[in-house]
Design a protein around this motif. Structure first.
Motif, PDB file in Angstrom:
ATOM      1  N   PRO A 345       0.798  -1.376   0.021  1.00  0.00           N
ATOM      2  CA  PRO A 345      -0.100  -0.028   0.023  1.00  0.00           C
ATOM      3  C   PRO A 345       1.036   1.370  -0.053  1.00  0.00           C
ATOM      4  N   SER A 346       2.149   1.083   0.068  1.00  0.00           N
ATOM      5  CA  SER A 346       2.732   2.362   0.051  1.00  0.00           C
ATOM      6  C   SER A 346       4.332   2.074  -0.482  1.00  0.00           C
ATOM      7  N   ILE A 347       4.937   3.404  -0.989  1.00  0.00           N
ATOM      8  CA  ILE A 347       6.356   3.256  -1.093  1.00  0.00           C
ATOM      9  C   ILE A 347       7.215   2.654  -0.089  1.00  0.00           C
ATOM     10  N   VAL A 348       6.909   2.722   1.215  1.00  0.00           N
ATOM     11  CA  VAL A 348       7.968   2.166   2.087  1.00  0.00           C
ATOM     12  C   VAL A 348       7.697   0.746   2.220  1.00  0.00           C
ATOM     13  N   ASP A 349       6.252   0.288   2.062  1.00  0.00           N
ATOM     14  CA  ASP A 349       6.171  -1.402   1.929  1.00  0.00           C
ATOM     15  C   ASP A 349       6.753  -1.793   0.690  1.00  0.00           C
ATOM     16  N   LEU A 350       6.798  -1.118  -0.609  1.00  0.00           N
ATOM     17  CA  LEU A 350       7.428  -1.701  -1.678  1.00  0.00           C
ATOM     18  C   LEU A 350       8.852  -1.813  -1.227  1.00  0.00           C
ATOM     19  N   ALA A 351       9.422  -0.606  -0.708  1.00  0.00           N
ATOM     20  CA  ALA A 351      10.709  -0.996  -0.440  1.00  0.00           C
ATOM     21  C   ALA A 351      11.181  -1.991   0.420  1.00  0.00           C
ATOM     22  N   ILE A 352      10.360  -2.338   1.506  1.00  0.00           N
ATOM     23  CA  ILE A 352      10.607  -3.434   2.446  1.00  0.00           C
ATOM     24  C   ILE A 352      10.370  -4.717   1.432  1.00  0.00           C
ATOM     25  N   ARG A 353       9.605  -4.814   0.741  1.00  0.00           N
ATOM     26  CA  ARG A 353       9.426  -5.953  -0.270  1.00  0.00           C
ATOM     27  C   ARG A 353      10.503  -6.173  -1.074  1.00  0.00           C
ATOM     28  N   ASP A 354      10.824  -4.967  -1.733  1.00  0.00           N
ATOM     29  CA  ASP A 354      11.956  -5.097  -2.931  1.00  0.00           C
ATOM     30  C   ASP A 354      13.388  -5.374  -2.321  1.00  0.00           C
ATOM     31  N   ARG A 355      13.341  -5.180  -0.974  1.00  0.00           N
ATOM     32  CA  ARG A 355      14.570  -5.341  -0.495  1.00  0.00           C
ATOM     33  C   ARG A 355      15.053  -6.927  -0.439  1.00  0.00           C
ATOM     34  N   ARG A 356      13.782  -7.544  -0.031  1.00  0.00           N
ATOM     35  CA  ARG A 356      13.993  -8.878  -0.094  1.00  0.00           C
ATOM     36  C   ARG A 356      14.251  -9.735  -1.388  1.00  0.00           C
ATOM     37  N   ARG A 522       7.327  11.636  11.075  1.00  0.00           N
ATOM     38  CA  ARG A 522       8.914  11.361  11.498  1.00  0.00           C
ATOM     39  C   ARG A 522       9.562  10.365  11.126  1.00  0.00           C
ATOM     40  N   GLU A 523       8.886   9.139  11.094  1.00  0.00           N
ATOM     41  CA  GLU A 523       9.505   8.066  10.486  1.00  0.00           C
ATOM     42  C   GLU A 523       9.502   8.106   8.975  1.00  0.00           C
ATOM     43  N   LEU A 524       8.677   8.741   8.283  1.00  0.00           N
ATOM     44  CA  LEU A 524       8.785   8.951   6.823  1.00  0.00           C
ATOM     45  C   LEU A 524       9.962   9.842   6.363  1.00  0.00           C
ATOM     46  N   ILE A 525      10.300  10.980   7.260  1.00  0.00           N
ATOM     47  CA  ILE A 525      11.477  11.986   7.211  1.00  0.00           C
ATOM     48  C   ILE A 525      12.586  10.965   7.318  1.00  0.00           C
ATOM     49  N   TYR A 526      12.681  10.138   8.337  1.00  0.00           N
ATOM     50  CA  TYR A 526      13.921   9.422   8.669  1.00  0.00           C
ATOM     51  C   TYR A 526      13.994   8.321   7.465  1.00  0.00           C
ATOM     52  N   ARG A 527      13.076   7.639   6.829  1.00  0.00           N
ATOM     53  CA  ARG A 527      13.352   6.739   5.876  1.00  0.00           C
ATOM     54  C   ARG A 527      13.504   7.480   4.549  1.00  0.00           C
ATOM     55  N   HIS A 528      13.327   8.587   4.201  1.00  0.00           N
ATOM     56  CA  HIS A 528      13.459   9.274   2.955  1.00  0.00           C
ATOM     57  C   HIS A 528      14.619  10.459   3.127  1.00  0.00           C
ATOM     58  N   ARG A 529      15.160  10.293   4.159  1.00  0.00           N
ATOM     59  CA  ARG A 529      16.220  11.432   4.209  1.00  0.00           C
ATOM     60  C   ARG A 529      17.404  11.314   3.393  1.00  0.00           C
ATOM     61  N   TRP A 530      17.901  10.182   2.902  1.00  0.00           N
ATOM     62  CA  TRP A 530      19.065  10.247   1.819  1.00  0.00           C
ATOM     63  C   TRP A 530      18.274  10.734   0.480  1.00  0.00           C
ATOM     64  N   LEU A 566       5.177  12.875  -0.992  1.00  0.00           N
ATOM     65  CA  LEU A 566       4.634  12.067  -1.839  1.00  0.00           C
ATOM     66  C   LEU A 566       4.416  10.775  -1.120  1.00  0.00           C
ATOM     67  N   SER A 567       5.435  10.114  -0.370  1.00  0.00           N
ATOM     68  CA  SER A 567       5.126   9.047   0.236  1.00  0.00           C
ATOM     69  C   SER A 567       3.857   8.815   1.291  1.00  0.00           C
ATOM     70  N   MET A 568       3.560  10.064   1.898  1.00  0.00           N
ATOM     71  CA  MET A 568       2.337  10.380   2.613  1.00  0.00           C
ATOM     72  C   MET A 568       1.464  10.337   2.084  1.00  0.00           C
ATOM     73  N   VAL A 569       1.149  10.924   1.210  1.00  0.00           N
ATOM     74  CA  VAL A 569      -0.199  11.133   0.313  1.00  0.00           C
ATOM     75  C   VAL A 569      -0.353   9.975  -0.314  1.00  0.00           C
ATOM     76  N   THR A 570       0.715   9.122  -0.909  1.00  0.00           N
ATOM     77  CA  THR A 570       0.320   7.842  -2.002  1.00  0.00           C
ATOM     78  C   THR A 570       0.039   6.741  -0.747  1.00  0.00           C
ATOM     79  N   SER A 571       0.223   6.742   0.437  1.00  0.00           N
ATOM     80  CA  SER A 571      -0.056   5.766   1.440  1.00  0.00           C
ATOM     81  C   SER A 571      -1.565   6.088   2.202  1.00  0.00           C
ATOM     82  N   ASP A 572      -1.849   7.228   2.237  1.00  0.00           N
ATOM     83  CA  ASP A 572      -3.066   7.561   3.025  1.00  0.00           C
ATOM     84  C   ASP A 572      -4.265   6.887   2.303  1.00  0.00           C
TER      85      ASP A 572
END
Length: 711
Positions: A345-356, A522-530, A566-572
């Motif tokens: 449902p989100s960019i973060v979840d895509l990142a977790i899946r794609d890492r594996r 806060r977690e979104l800022i941390y995950r997208h900081r780089w 972008l991550s916040m809006v697309t996961s809401d």
């Protein structure tokens, strides 16, 4: 579980060719010449044009790097272009001719496997009940046995699975539906090991395996058609459907739904058309001939430690390659509808899946030299590798192009070489050819989407369902814009994943979220900081050069700078629901739900209520009927090799011996240790017999971090 019917599943050698190879019908070479030969010609032309652009006044060292990176990335996208053309023509022809489907008079014994790992029990068991009732309504209920094979390690989810399974058995009553549940006590080799363990213990009783995922749904008619095709083709070892995405509630999920629904048929049909008998396996929503799978697809462990060694994570590609090596057909049923799954449902979840997935696909570099593989199977493996290596290559291409521009702007050129010349050597490029090459590259990139859009419009019923051509075109523009913004973020995510794997970091095994993708700001800022830092760097570097360069890089820079909003809006979910109300990114399945999805809704509601009212882990331990259920459902202990010790079990046993009360035991045990206790009959009974302690404000063990004190 039913009585065991064991069969042998030997581990295959990657260094020796298969001993027994079946005679099989060859695929049509002309299709490979069309797709792959066409891609090679396009690649050669594109690389030549880039060489002409850069060599207008001689090539510098950085220009050689740009040319090499362009060659790799451009060649990667040409296969999708030629494959999409083949798929478009096939889809168009199929629409003109129509298709028919015949049901088999009888169905061979089939085991339906649904592996699960810390997933929502409500969703898993509601899906099993819905699909099994659908098969029962066709009169073929006796031919299918249904198995939930669990690798769940969270104790609370484990007891919820058992309660849901007991309810499922009670709800089905004495109907002709055989449903079983097994939770392994040791999670060896993850999902592939789970399926292999089932095959070795029960595979002898089933001619076919219909493998699902925890988020899979399939129409009864589709399952029966898969069996019919297997029965009609004795050379078929595996038939893979192309699942459609459903149930997306966020913009990110609905973005993927729209893309796969509109562009997917052309791309999937094209892949099926040219790969033919050398298709691929995506790990679920596919039917497998049990004998073929067990004789030829037993996976070995790769030498060395993770991330490149150990168990093969992306097992599906490798299993398909081994099946084909043994002479079995691996087919993609691109024309078969009624197969569904869900998406992150989100960019973060895509990142977790794609890492594996990234780690598993890069492991394929160790599988590529396998003896006896078909050359198309090697292309599938290489495709998996390049799907993630392409991201750092694109990033390096952007940085090299930037370096080239900065060199021309700030570094003093050597106007006169060491050789005698009356004229200076100016760093120049052919601007006209550069523009032509850019247009050609955009044509290669967007043609598959445009062909998919045209084919979708050709299907008038589907086009009307999404609101007509005007609403479809609006959705198309939204998809293109959002995908363009997300693409640079995913490029950086994949590049980071590749880097971490080369640094030796293992991905682990994390369950996937299916519905809500929201996270605190806060977690979104941390995950997208780089990602934001890279955007700022590119903005400053390009701005120092010229406004034109900044404008040229703005599509990539915008996605990086806007990664957090972008991550916040697309996961809401609320924003996703608003776009759904407006009809943006709508799919036909949203307007008219598939029969199996519609049938599942009331069943899912009942399981939701059941799990919501289920006892806590502590109450479960003290209730005799739940204790009895749990002990009856326990799997047989996994035998250890001589000299092997289960460290978790040893530590858990020692902590239990020190605990005087249930509260102490739950406080001492970490979640992995408690999971081992729950899987061991003796330790579970020992835990449940500990006396209560009237003490408040004590956390359950499964709420404790894994790093809790082990002393």
């Amino acid at each position: 579980m039913p009585p065991e019917q064991p069969a042998d599943m030997p581990v295959q050698s990657l260094s020796c060719a298969a001993e027994h190879v079946r005679q099989h019908t060859s695929s049509l070479a002309i299709r490979r010449w069309w797709v792959l030969g066409g891609a090679v010609l396009l690649s050669l032309w594109g690389v030549y044009e880039m060489y002409s652009v850069l060599s207008f006044a001689g090539l510098t060292f950085i220009e050689y790097i740009v040319l090499a990176l362009f060659s790799l990335t451009f060649s990667w996208i040409t296969v999708a272009f030629t494959g999409a053309i083949a798929g478009f023509l096939t889809v168009w022809k199929r629409a003109l001719l129509g298709r028919s489907r015949t049901m088999p008079p009888s169905v061979s014994k089939t085991a339906v496997l649904m592996p699960t790992y810390n997933e929502s029990p409500e969703r898993v068991f509601a899906a099993i009940e819905t699909m099994s009732r659908g098969i029962l309504s066709t009169g073929q209920g006796q031919a299918f046995d249904w198995f939930v094979i669990s690798d769940t390690t969270d104790p609370q989810i484990a007891i919820a699975e058992e309660i849901a399974f007991a309810a499922l058995r009670e709800r089905l009553g004495d109907q002709s539906i055989s449903v079983y549940y097994r939770r392994r006590n040791r999670n060896i080799a993850r999902k592939a090991g789970n399926v292999a363990d089932f095959c070795r213990r029960w595979g002898g009783g089933y001619e076919y395996l219909l493998v699902l995922d925890a988020d899979s749904l399939m129409e009864a008619s589709t399952m029966l058609e898969l069996v019919r095709r297997m029965q009609a083709d004795p050379d078929a070892g595996l038939i893979q459907t192309i699942p459609r995405l459903i149930n997306g509630t966020t913009i990110m999920a609905r973005l993927q739904q729209f893309a796969t629904r509109v562009y997917g048929p052309v791309m999937g049909t094209g892949l099926s058309w040219w790969t033919q008998n050398e298709g691929n396996f995506w790990g679920h929503n596919a039917i497998i001939r049990t004998q073929a799978f067990m004789q030829s697809a037993g996976l070995p462990d790769l030498k060395g430690k993770p991330p490149f060694g150990g168990h093969i994570l992306s097992h599906d590609f490798v299993e398909a390659a081994l099946l084909r090596r043994a002479g079995w057909k691996v087919l993609i049923a691109d024309d078969l509808e009624g197969s569904y799954e869900e998406c992150p449902p989100s960019i973060v979840d895509l990142a977790i899946r794609d890492r594996r997935w990234c780690q598993g696909n890069l492991q394929h570099s160790r599988v590529l030299p396998t003896k006896g593989l078909h050359w198309i199977s090697r292309i599938h493996l290489m495709t998996g590798i390049m799907s993630y290596l392409s991201s750092p290559l694109w990033l390096l291409l952007i940085l090299s192009g930037l370096a080239l521009a900065l060199q021309a702007q700030f570094i003093r050129p050597e106007y006169f070489s060491g050789e005698f010349s009356l004229f200076p050597s100016w760093p120049r490029m052919d601007a006209a050819k550069a523009l032509n090459l850019f247009i050609f590259t955009m044509l290669i990139l967007f043609t598959p989407k445009i062909l998919g859009l045209i084919a979708f419009i050709r299907h008038s019923a589907a086009c009307r369902a999404v609101g007509g051509i005007s609403r479809l075109l609006v959705s198309f523009v939204v998809e293109v814009v959002l995908s363009a913004l997300v693409a640079p973020v995913m490029m950086l995510i994949h590049s980071g994943a590749v880097l971490s794997i080369f640094l030796g970091r293992d991905a682990g095994w994390n369950p996937q979220r299916r519905e809500d993708g929201s996270l605190p700001i806060r977690e979104l800022i941390y995950r997208h900081r780089w990602h934001m830092i890279m955007g700022v760097f590119l903005t400053i570097a390009a701005g120092l050069n010229s406004t034109a360069l900044l404008a040229w890089l703005s599509p990539a820079i915008a996605g990086m700078l806007l990664s957090v909003p972008l991550s916040m809006v697309t996961s809401d979910q609320k924003v996703g629901e608003r776009l759904k109300q407006w009809g943006i990114l709508r799919t036909p399945e949203e307007v008219s739900q598939p029969d199996v999805q519609r049938a599942m809704l009331p069943i899912r509601a009942e399981y939701d209520a059941l799990i919501a009212s289920s006892p806590s882990f502590r109450d479960f331990l003290k209730e005799p009927r739940w204790q009895a259920l749990h002990c009856n459902l326990m799997d047989v202990p996994t035998a250890l090799r001589k000299g092997e010790v289960d460290a978790l079990e040893v530590v858990a046993r020692e902590k239990l011996s020190q605990a005087e009360t249930l509260t102490e035991a739950l406080h001492y045990l970490t979640q992995p240790e408690l999971a081992r206790v729950v899987s061991n009959r003796q330790l579970f009974i020992q835990l449940s017999q500990l006396p209560e302690e009237l003490c408040e404000n004590v956390h359950h063990a499964f709420a404790q971090p894994e790093s809790a004190n082990v002393g």
